[in-house]
Design a protein around this motif. Structure first.
Motif, mmCIF file in Angstrom:
data_model
loop_
_atom_site.group_PDB
_atom_site.id
_atom_site.type_symbol
_atom_site.label_atom_id
_atom_site.label_comp_id
_atom_site.label_asym_id
_atom_site.label_seq_id
_atom_site.Cartn_x
_atom_site.Cartn_y
_atom_site.Cartn_z
ATOM 1 N N VAL A 156 2.690 -1.387 -10.935
ATOM 2 C CA VAL A 156 2.743 -2.511 -11.868
ATOM 3 C C VAL A 156 1.856 -2.235 -13.079
ATOM 4 C CG1 VAL A 156 2.240 -4.971 -12.154
ATOM 5 C CG2 VAL A 156 3.283 -4.151 -10.035
ATOM 6 N N VAL A 157 0.655 -1.729 -12.812
ATOM 7 C CA VAL A 157 -0.276 -1.464 -13.917
ATOM 8 C C VAL A 157 0.318 -0.422 -14.859
ATOM 9 C CG1 VAL A 157 -2.534 -0.510 -14.496
ATOM 10 C CG2 VAL A 157 -2.325 -2.150 -12.623
ATOM 11 N N GLU A 158 0.933 0.606 -14.277
ATOM 12 C CA GLU A 158 1.517 1.658 -15.120
ATOM 13 C C GLU A 158 2.660 1.126 -15.976
ATOM 14 O OE1 GLU A 158 2.395 4.869 -12.446
ATOM 15 O OE2 GLU A 158 0.282 5.477 -12.369
ATOM 16 N N LYS A 159 3.440 0.221 -15.388
ATOM 17 C CA LYS A 159 4.601 -0.293 -16.134
ATOM 18 C C LYS A 159 4.202 -1.331 -17.186
ATOM 19 C CE LYS A 159 8.332 0.337 -12.852
ATOM 20 N NZ LYS A 159 8.976 -0.334 -11.731
ATOM 21 N N GLU A 183 0.832 -1.191 0.000
ATOM 22 C CA GLU A 183 0.000 0.000 0.000
ATOM 23 C C GLU A 183 0.876 1.254 0.000
ATOM 24 O OE1 GLU A 183 -3.400 -0.718 2.426
ATOM 25 O OE2 GLU A 183 -3.810 1.435 2.602
ATOM 26 N N GLU A 184 1.872 1.259 0.860
ATOM 27 C CA GLU A 184 2.733 2.445 0.957
ATOM 28 C C GLU A 184 3.465 2.722 -0.357
ATOM 29 O OE1 GLU A 184 3.631 2.317 5.745
ATOM 30 O OE2 GLU A 184 5.200 1.676 4.351
ATOM 31 N N ASN A 185 3.784 1.652 -1.042
ATOM 32 C CA ASN A 185 4.522 1.825 -2.295
ATOM 33 C C ASN A 185 3.628 1.811 -3.527
ATOM 34 O OD1 ASN A 185 7.589 1.748 -1.610
ATOM 35 N ND2 ASN A 185 6.624 0.216 -0.296
ATOM 36 N N GLN A 186 2.289 1.758 -3.290
ATOM 37 C CA GLN A 186 1.327 1.758 -4.398
ATOM 38 C C GLN A 186 1.742 0.747 -5.465
ATOM 39 O OE1 GLN A 186 -0.723 5.075 -5.541
ATOM 40 N NE2 GLN A 186 -1.108 5.291 -3.387
ATOM 41 N N VAL A 187 2.022 -0.466 -4.998
ATOM 42 C CA VAL A 187 2.619 -1.453 -5.900
ATOM 43 C C VAL A 187 1.681 -1.791 -7.065
ATOM 44 C CG1 VAL A 187 3.559 -3.770 -6.070
ATOM 45 C CG2 VAL A 187 4.058 -2.386 -4.068
ATOM 46 N N LEU A 188 0.382 -1.947 -6.762
ATOM 47 C CA LEU A 188 -0.559 -2.285 -7.835
ATOM 48 C C LEU A 188 -0.507 -1.212 -8.928
ATOM 49 C CD1 LEU A 188 -2.897 -3.853 -9.129
ATOM 50 C CD2 LEU A 188 -4.468 -2.668 -7.606
#
Ligand SMILES: [Zn+2]
Length: 1067
Positions: free
Chosen positions: A113-116, A105-110
């Motif tokens: 990943v979606v952006e990349k 959550e802190e790193n907005q991983v989802l």
């Protein structure tokens, strides 16, 4: 295998998160160890320690050295490469998983990943759970399945967009609000106050449920969920309604609908349930014929005036609304004379509760009845009479024959009904009340019959029912009708009848069929388009298509109005005097705009004038706004319009809808109907359905049975953590992956224990990989072509498994993935490759070819396994990634900080290119290894050897080619391929012949046979030479190195600055 599982106490470096053990899976390949395993001490809750007997060697030496024991024994401690890792053996999921979730959550991983990701969009459209109460296991199954798919698609480079939704309107919430306040307050409750409380309740529930979903590890756009109570959602729904209305698919009509007297509202099919054990009061009654069929040429004349139609009904209260009797033109009917003399027959016919009516006690008067000829004998026994057939004719001959209504005395016709009239029950003649039944209604339309429905909202007879007025149709009213019939000699028999009967799913009380003024969506208008669209959707499992076809092709028009407050209003005005509805494109658009801005509350607080467009302002006082709300299935059924077409990154139709199988008549269907009616397309490309969650015995979960498995308790543990340990979300997710969800699925304490066990074993596998790569760098990797055969074979196996797992993800068959992971990552690897690898890894020499080669293979396994399990076990995979001992750089040069930044492993064609003969050969070696282990076990039982390293294996094959191959393997170029390493013995030899003299020197023998090769003879003797202090292998060379007299040649090479030639290995 020389190395032992070090004890936790001996190696503090391992105990950061718990004791370390190299765990051994089911000892298929290590029969030798079985006795230890079965009786053995489990030193750390792992797979069972391997073998105490094996748990010595250099590790013990190291331990003793560390404890200041005999210095001699710890001499080579520093030359041994023991496993090291910060990845805990114990998951401690209750604490660790929330930490990992926080990290995401802190790193907005989802988002990262979606952006990349550069692939196309992937949209799984969430079916909204109802915002009422806590989540149960069915919710967990549903959302975790969705998450597994979404996470897999992320790894496949898709831009995944998952917007979670909640269904927020409807009666259950309205009832909760009403129940929460006292009677006086209820009187004060205005619609707006009720709606305010309902909205508050729904939003609070959404927050509670969202927290649980997040704890399951479900990734979604939690900051932007869709709620059906949001103004923009409501506006989109009204837009869908408007489009349907403008296409002529919405109409107001008086039709029988399922009506719940207990909720005082109409109900949709999906709001009904059919509990077991409902018993109705059924009656056989007779209606006196007054005139024969007009064109029948005196068909019935001879029987007048004592001739009657016999009918059967399970709802006697509908008799006052009778408008006709229907027959099937294709069936054969008879006139039968009824001899009611057999008084005692009833008692013997098994029907103790059967009550005979007065019509059967008429004494000497003649009585003729018309019934279907097929039913004569059954009715004789049912009624306890004798029926003598007097005339036979087809049903069509009875059309327009007239009879006297048994309650109001009017003359009513006999009509021809449809195929619904059968001889399965009843008399073959159907009492027809178009105001109280769907088929009756259709027949009534055909004949212009009156739609009588003398029943009010509470289920009581109205004035129209005259003497029954005010009586409850499901209680006193029903009995009163039966009494009336009996008094007027119309009742033959009354008996209890057990059958399926629709109940209100919320109040759990019986419903009735009742004609009221309602709003309908005309399914006939777009049924064919819906059927065509169904054929284009991918239904998973395929049999689901038949379910939705059956439910769509036969369904009647959809009653969409409800007489409730907590919902989206039907945007209609009625003329005060004429009651004509006013609903135009303009009026709907105007309301839509108001709702988009202010929400549907505006419908209740704005004056009619403002709700109407400008041009009606002068005549606004002629109109009043409607009070009906829409069926909540219309709410959720509009989600494709409110969500898919209104959000960036989403697309219509959705790639997947995934819900329980009950949604074929619920959300799958309502979404299909609204979408077809307005866009001509289905809102989904694929539909996946799952079954229900039952307990371990296959029983439905219920509080009274005490078999409810609560997902929150599974994750966090219950009050008594001994009985209800907190397993964490990954164990729950592992269970979801393990079940074939296309049918009903089972869960309970035992199943969860199995899952937990499997989870721990898998964790052990990953820990083995991590801990033996502690000094690894990707640049150490050896070229594939240089690898020993055993390593090439391991990579071949790995790549095959990864590909099979991919196929199963693509087909959404997660239970196959579970099975493959269990077999490969938990059992096969531990039993063979890891077992054999330990020697190379621990004592092969830190930078030696053999160890680096093995690490090359281990790194490949780690990088593949962590990715293929990540969709199912995201927390464990991330935990692995965060403890990765080396830096991994992707092809694009990026260093993934989080496991989902990795893509799915790319296909390794060369790994798969292993020749079939080689694969065959390795399969043979593995089977031979099992046989060798059996003989070793016997030798161990016979105390010839302790550890397998004390043994020498001797092989002989009658077939020269096989013998040559085995001999080659004894002196393999790569030490790792040498047979004694593969068998984990000190030596392996082949012999050309088996003389009696020779045989007498070999105490333990066995035979390996297979179709692939000729018979191989296996013998075991004690190994030659002395034990090497460092690796515990036996070798004649021990003692031959002056400076290291206790070492074997291999170890001498490792510890000495000048390595010995590779061929110095012992065989
Ligand atoms: Zn050695």
């Amino acid at each position: 295998m020389a190395m032992a599982p070090p004890r936790a106490s001996s190696l503090p470096v391992f105990s950061r998160r718990g004791p370390f053990h190299i765990r051994r899976a089911t000892p298929l390949g290590s029969v030798l160890l079985r006795r230890h395993l079965s009786t053995g001490v489990d030193e750390g809750g792992g797979l069972g320690s391997s073998s105490k007997r094996r748990a010595r060697g250099p590790v013990m030496a190291a331990k003793k050295a560390a404890e200041g024991g005999k210095q001699e024994e710890g001499k080579y401690k520093h030359t041994v490469d023991l496993p090291k890792t910060t990845f805990g053996l114990r998951a401690n999921s209750v604490v660790r998983e929330p930490e990992i979730q926080k990290l995401w959550e802190e790193n907005q991983v989802l988002k990262r990943v979606v952006e990349k990701n550069t692939g196309g969009s992937f949209v799984l459209h969430d079916g909204p759970p109802y915002a009422n109460g806590n989540l149960h296991m069915g919710h967990a199954l549903n959302k975790i399945l969705k998450d597994i798919i979404n996470r897999y698609k992320l790894l496949q480079n898709y831009k995944v967009s998952f917007i979670p939704g909640w269904d927020c309107h409807g009666l259950p919430i309205e009832l909760k609000v009403l129940q929460s306040i006292d009677k006086d307050a209820r009187k004060e409750l205005t619609p707006l106050k009720l709606r305010e409380k309902a909205a508050k309740f729904a939003k609070e529930t959404v927050n509670i449920q969202m927290k649980s979903f997040k704890r399951y590890g479900v990734w979604a756009d939690w900051d932007n969920p869709y709620l059906t109570l949001a103004p923009e959602y409501e506006a989109a729904q009204i837009e869908v309604f408007g489009q349907m209305a403008m296409r002529g698919y919405i109409y107001r009509g008086r039709k029988p609908v399922h009506w719940s007297p207990s909720s005082r509202t109409a109900l949709a099919e999906a709001e009904l349930e059919y509990p077991e054990g409902h018993v109705s009061k059924s009656i056989y009654a007779i209606f006196k014929i007054v005139s024969p069929p007009p064109a029948s040429n005196g068909l019935l004349e001879e029987f007048f005036p004592d001739i009657c139609l016999a009918i059967w009904t399970t709802t006697p209260w509908t008799i006052p609304a009778n408008a006709a009797v229907a027959v099937n033109s294709g069936l054969e009917y008879v006139v039968a004379e009824l001899h009611a003399s057999v008084e005692d027959t009833l008692a013997t016919s098994g029907g103790k509760q059967i009550k005979r009516g007065n019509a059967l006690k008429v004494g000497e008067n003649k009585l003729f009845v018309i019934v279907a000829s097929e039913l004569v004998s059954r009715l004789e026994s049912k009624w306890g009479v004798k029926l003598s057939i007097r005339k036979t004719f087809p049903g069509s001959a009875l059309e327009n024959c007239r009879y006297t209504h048994p309650v109001n005395g009017n003359e009513c016709p006999v009509v021809l009904g449809g195929d619904y009239i059968t001889t399965e029950s009843g008399t073959g003649l159907v009492h027809t009340a178009p105001g109280h039944g769907q088929e009756d209604y259709v027949t009534g339309l055909k004949y212009g019959l009156p739609i009588i429905s003398p029943v009010d909202d509470e289920g009581k007879f109205t004035e129209e029912a005259r003497k029954f007025s005010g009586l409850d149709v499901l209680g006193a009213g029903n009995s009163a009708v039966v009494d009336h019939l009996d008094k007027h000699l119309s009742l033959l028999v009354e008996e209890p009848y057990k059958h399926k009967y629709p109940y209100d799913w919320r109040t759990k009380k019986p419903t009735i069929f009742r004609a009221t003024e309602q709003w309908f969506a005309s399914v006939d208008g777009f049924r064919q388009a819906a059927m065509d669209a169904i054929g284009k959707v991918n239904w998973i499992p395929p049999q689901a298509e038949n379910r939705i076809i059956a439910m769509t092709c036969s369904r009647s028009d959809w009653c969409i109005s409800r007489q409730r407050t907590w919902g989206v209003p039907i945007p209609v005005f009625y003329h005060v005097h004429t009651k004509e509805p006013l609903m135009t494109e303009e009026t709907i658009e105007h309301i839509r705009n108001i709702v988009a801005d202010k929400g549907t509350d505006a419908w209740w607080y704005l004056p009619t004038e403002e709700l109407l467009p400008q041009k009606y302002h002068d005549v606004a006082s002629d109109y009043q706004k409607g009070t009906d709300t829409m069926d909540v299935w219309f709410d959720s059924g509009s989600s494709w319009a409110a969500v898919l077409t209104k959000n960036e990154g989403l697309s219509f139709p959705a790639d997947i809808y995934l819900e329980g199988t009950d949604q074929h008549r619920g959300w799958f269907q309502s979404s299909l109907l609204t979408s077809i009616a307005t866009t001509g397309k289905a809102p989904y490309s694929s539909v996946i359905t799952h079954g229900f969650v039952l307990d371990e015995k296959g029983l439905k979960m219920s509080k009274s049975l005490g078999n409810v498995v609560d997902p929150d308790i599974v994750i966090n543990g219950g009050k008594n953590t001994k009985d209800e340990p907190g397993y964490g979300a990954d164990v729950l997710r592992l269970w979801v992956s393990s079940v074939d969800y296309s049918g009903d699925v089972l869960i309970g304490p035992q199943v969860l224990r199995q899952m937990s066990d499997m989870y721990r074993k898998l964790r052990g596998t990953l820990r083995f990989l991590l801990s033996n790569l502690h000094d690894w760098k990707p640049e150490y990797a050896l070229l594939y072509k240089d690898l020993p055969k055993i390593d090439k074979y391991a990579l071949f196996q790995l790549e095959n498994v990864v590909n099979s797992i991919k196929d199963s993800y693509e087909n959404y068959q997660f239970y196959k993935i579970f099975q493959m992971i269990q077999r490969f990552a938990v059992v096969d690897l531990s039993n063979f490759y890891f077992d054999v690898a330990k020697d190379r890894l621990y004592v092969g020499g830190t930078v030696s070819f053999t160890r680096r080669s093995c690490q090359t293979v281990l790194a490949a396994h780690l990088l593949s396994i962590v990715r293929v399990i990540a969709p199912i076990l995201p927390h464990m995979a991330e935990d692995v990634w965060q403890n990765l001992p080396f830096e991994y750089v992707m092809e694009d040069g990026l260093v993934p900080k989080f496991v989902f930044e990795l893509k799915w492993p790319s296909l390794k064609g060369d790994w798969l290119a292993m020749e079939a003969d080689d694969v065959d050969f390795w399969n043979t070696i593995l089977e031979l290894r099992s046989e060798v282990n059996k003989v070793l076990e016997n030798a161990r039982i016979g105390k010839l050897i302790g550890s397998s390293l004390e043994a020498k294996v001797i092989l002989h094959a009658a077939d020269g080619a096989t013998l040559t191959k085995l001999r080659e393997m004894c002196s393999a170029t790569n030490d790792a391929d040498a047979l004694h390493r593969i068998f984990i013995t000190s030596q392996v030899e082949t012999v050309n012949s088996l003389s009696d003299e020779f045989l007498s020197t070999v105490p333990y023998t066995g035979k390996y046979t297979s179709q692939r090769t000729s018979e191989v003879w296996v013998g075991v003797t004690h190994a030659d030479g002395a034990k090497c202090e460092r690796c515990w292998n036996y070798s004649p060379q021990v003692g031959s190195f002056v400076d290291h007299p206790t070492l074997c040649a291999r170890c001498y090479g490792v510890v000495d600055v000048q390595p010995l030639p590779a061929a110095a290995g012992v065989c």
